[in-house]
Enzyme design. Structure first.
Site, PDB file in Angstrom:
ATOM      1  N   GLU A  34       0.812  -1.200   0.000  1.00  0.00           N
ATOM      2  CA  GLU A  34       0.000   0.000   0.000  1.00  0.00           C
ATOM      3  C   GLU A  34       0.857   1.268   0.000  1.00  0.00           C
ATOM      4  O   GLU A  34       0.667   2.169  -0.793  1.00  0.00           O
ATOM      5  CB  GLU A  34      -0.897  -0.021   1.253  1.00  0.00           C
ATOM      6  N   ASP A  35       1.809   1.312   0.903  1.00  0.00           N
ATOM      7  CA  ASP A  35       2.486   2.573   1.187  1.00  0.00           C
ATOM      8  C   ASP A  35       3.876   2.717   0.576  1.00  0.00           C
ATOM      9  O   ASP A  35       4.481   3.772   0.658  1.00  0.00           O
ATOM     10  CB  ASP A  35       2.623   2.764   2.708  1.00  0.00           C
TER      11      ASP A  35
END
Ligand code: MN
Length: 717
Positions: free
Chosen positions: A83-84
């Site tokens: 995700e990040d």
């Protein structure tokens, strides 16, 4: 798991995992996952100011408290990397394999939702949870651990965000943890959400608990000693724990109207033993020393809760007159009570823990089945969201089948909901219900622990449309709706077939004899039907009468279609029958079934000939729903009415005179009779006038006393 426990070092995690993961290579995999995540998160910080890696590290720590397997711990460590960070699926898959990557991807998908309305958001969220759970329930377990750590560090966020996340936790994630049986995580999620959603109440309860803690601890300690000595006297190996109630569970009881003092006076103990038999033994020993409070005993050992929870519960008057809530369970039951679905990991005899985890989720957990079924039904997104939130995840009650199986239902559910939950077929054939041995109406509101017995009749014509407004759960409602939409055609088809069979039986014709291809062709031409099924359908929906269909082929019985055959008797005075809502109307008694006062009757509005009155179950009325009207007997009738009875005898001797003498005193008037000789016996058809059903019954009783009379029935033509 001690709350707010926090680690900052991978070695701490390794130490914890090594306790139950002995394989060196697995520990090495965990370390590699950490190094990878640490590298990818480099330079990222959380709102709390810490390095980002502390978050996944602690998520993994939470996972070790429920003995998660190596892959799940790795997924916990890697869960925010896709995700990040600058990392895609392929890279991760190459490094850690498909299993771990799929888990991480599943968790990532769950978080990646952004919709304008709350409902859109929720429906997407629920659907992703369903997908996540059906693909690999470990996705949801990682998500729960992720959320728990986020809740522990929620203080760092803005108040608005705190409330939003806390609400979602209370409404969705804590209930899911509950249904998966992961009590450890559930309980902490609940306490933390309450702290942010209702801080006043949270701190008030916490403070009161603190104030009385010392005193309560002492009492619990004394009781614990006493019970332990008692069990030692009986040579039962055991472990006893004093047990702290969660703030949320106290809040819940207060919310249900209980008083503070009632709750705080309640002290709690948990006794762990080796075997199931010992559980009951301990219970007996405790009850013989400490008086139990009636009706507070619950046996979840013999009857586990839907989330697999097992334990004996009792409340007794303990030392100093204090009430003690005591739970008695085996060590294994305790493991399941704390870790639920995740307990498959803790027991090494479960060879394939992951497969078992998945199987148990899909096979045993009723809530999972319910969400899947809701998802398959067509409904508006709002309805879906409300049903999942209010009927599946929250506010459940638990009722028992007579065999002791627990059925999970939404609050205020009815016996109909219960029946459908047991099985759709049970719902569709139900004719009544008993709750705790009492007959109840179908709209009865069930409560926790009710024992529900559903009476069914396999000949039932199916649910009533009214039930749609009565039932509580959306699932039930949809099943009933489906019955009507899907099967209106099937119902007609079945009805038509039944009516034809009945008619053929009545005329002593066999089915195969009737449906020859020659006959079928004739029927097709005359009635313009496509095939046999179409014929059933046309008969079932009332377009053609079964009698007239048979008449097309067999004219020998000189009758016209069934309804025209129903000639009416015109001697009836208006005063005999009351027609619902109509004053002056011509009324006739149908001579196919010859109703008598005392019979349940129904009126059929005939064309141009007033209302003909039939017995309620007269087969000639069966398919004529629309033109019937309620009618009643006038209570004052004094006339006599025609009835036809068939007397089956076991002799070929002529017995009619004999019989008539026998009933002479009953003031009946015999109009005519005929004898129907059979091979070995005789049937007499007697037309006579009687006052009422009651009058007729007396006559029949008297006749049945004759030894050669086998059976007497009223004729319906
Ligand atoms: Mn996270």
């Amino acid at each position: 798991m001690s709350k707010n426990e926090k680690i900052e070092d991978i070695e701490e995690l390794i130490k914890r995992a090594s306790v139950y993961i002995p394989e060196e290579e697995n520990i090495e995999l965990i370390r590699e996952a950490y190094n990878f995540a640490d590298l990818k998160h480099k330079g990222q910080f959380r709102k709390s100011g810490e390095g980002y890696i502390v978050h996944p590290l602690n998520v993994a720590l939470i996972l070790t408290t429920i003995y998660s397997d190596t892959q799940t711990i790795m997924a916990g460590i890697l869960h925010d990397v896709l995700e990040d960070c600058d990392c895609d699926r392929d890279e991760m898959e190459e490094k850690f394999g498909k299993e771990v990557t799929n888990l991480v991807y599943g968790v990532t998908k769950l978080g990646r939702i952004n919709f304008s309305t709350e409902n859109e958001y929720l429906i997407e969220y629920y659907k992703k949870i369903i997908v996540g759970m059906s693909e690999d329930v470990r996705v949801i377990i990682v998500k729960l651990a992720d959320r728990l750590h986020n809740m522990r560090t929620l203080w760092a966020l803005s108040e608005e965000k705190q409330k939003k996340i806390a609400k979602e936790t209370a409404e969705i994630l804590a209930p899911i943890a509950h249904h998966l049986g992961i009590h450890k995580i559930k309980s902490e999620l609940e306490d933390l959400s309450l702290r942010y959603l209702k801080p006043d109440i949270f701190y008030d309860i916490a403070e009161r608990l603190n104030k009385t803690k010392l005193e309560r601890d002492n009492t619990v300690q004394e009781m614990l000693q006493e019970v332990s000595e008692l069990l030692n006297e009986h040579n039962i190996p055991h472990e006893i724990k004093g047990r702290a109630k969660s703030i949320y569970s106290i809040y819940n009881k207060l919310d249900k109207g209980k008083k503070f003092s009632d709750i705080f006076d309640l002290l709690a103990l948990r006794i762990l033993v080796d075997t199931e038999q010992e559980c009951y033994l301990v219970l007996g020993i405790i009850h013989s020393k400490f008086k139990p409070i009636p009706k507070r005993f619950k046996d979840y050992v013999a009857m586990p809760k839907p989330n697999m929870y097992q334990s004996l519960h009792t409340t007794v008057f303990g030392i100093d007159g204090c009430l003690f809530e005591i739970q008695i369970r085996t060590y294994k039951m305790d493991e399941i009570a704390e870790n639920g679905i995740a307990s498959h990991w803790a027991y090494k005899e479960n060879r394939d823990a992951v497969a078992n985890l998945q199987n148990t989720t899909e096979q045993k957990l009723q809530f999972f089945k319910s969400i899947i079924e809701l998802n398959e039904d067509k409904m508006s997104s709002e309805e879906f969201v409300n049903s999942v939130k209010n009927e599946v995840l929250n506010n459940n009650i638990y009722c028992f089948t007579p065999k002791g199986d627990i059925i999970e239902l939404p609050k205020d559910a009815t016996p109909i909901d219960f029946a459908y939950k047991v099985h759709t077929r049970v719902g569709e054939t139900m004719v009544g219900a008993l709750v705790n041995n009492y007959i109840v109406p179908l709209d009865y509101k069930l409560s926790n622990n009710d024992i529900v017995k559903i009476n069914t009749n396999k000949n039932s014509k199916g649910p009533s449309k009214e039930w749609i407004n009565i039932v509580k759960s959306t699932q039930t409602r949809n099943k009933i709706r489906a019955f009507f939409t899907k099967s209106e055609k099937e119902v007609y088809l079945e009805r038509g077939k039944e009516a034809l069979e009945k008619e053929l039986r009545r005329r002593k014709l066999s089915f195969s004899e009737f449906f020859t291809s020659e006959n079928m062709n004739k029927i097709k031409n005359e009635l313009h039907v496509d095939d046999q099924d179409d014929l059933y359908l046309q008969v079932g929906n009332g377009k053609h009468a079964a009698g007239s269909v048979v008449n097309l082929i067999y004219k020998r019985e000189e009758d016209k279609p069934v309804l025209k055959k129903v000639n009416v008797k015109s001697t009836l005075s208006d005063a005999d029958i009351v027609v619902d809502g109509i004053d002056k109307v011509k009324v006739n008694l149908a001579n196919c079934c010859n109703p008598l006062p005392g019979d349940e009757i129904i009126g059929y509005i005939s064309k141009g000939n007033g209302i003909s009155v039939h017995r309620r179950h007269c087969h000639n009325l069966e398919y004529l729903d629309e033109r019937v009207i309620p009618v009643y007997w006038n209570k004052e009738t004094s006339d006599k009415y025609l009835t036809i009875i068939l007397i089956h005898t076991s002799t070929k001797d002529y017995k009619l005179i004999d019989m008539l003498q026998k009933v002479n005193m009953f003031d009946i008037h015999v109009e005519s009779f005929r004898t129907i000789p059979k091979a070995d016996d005789t049937i007499y058809e007697v037309n006579m006038y009687v006052k009422s059903v009651c009058h007729l019954t007396k006559v029949i009783r008297e006749l049945e006393k004759l030894e050669y009379v086998i059976r007497i029935e009223r004729a319906i033509r």
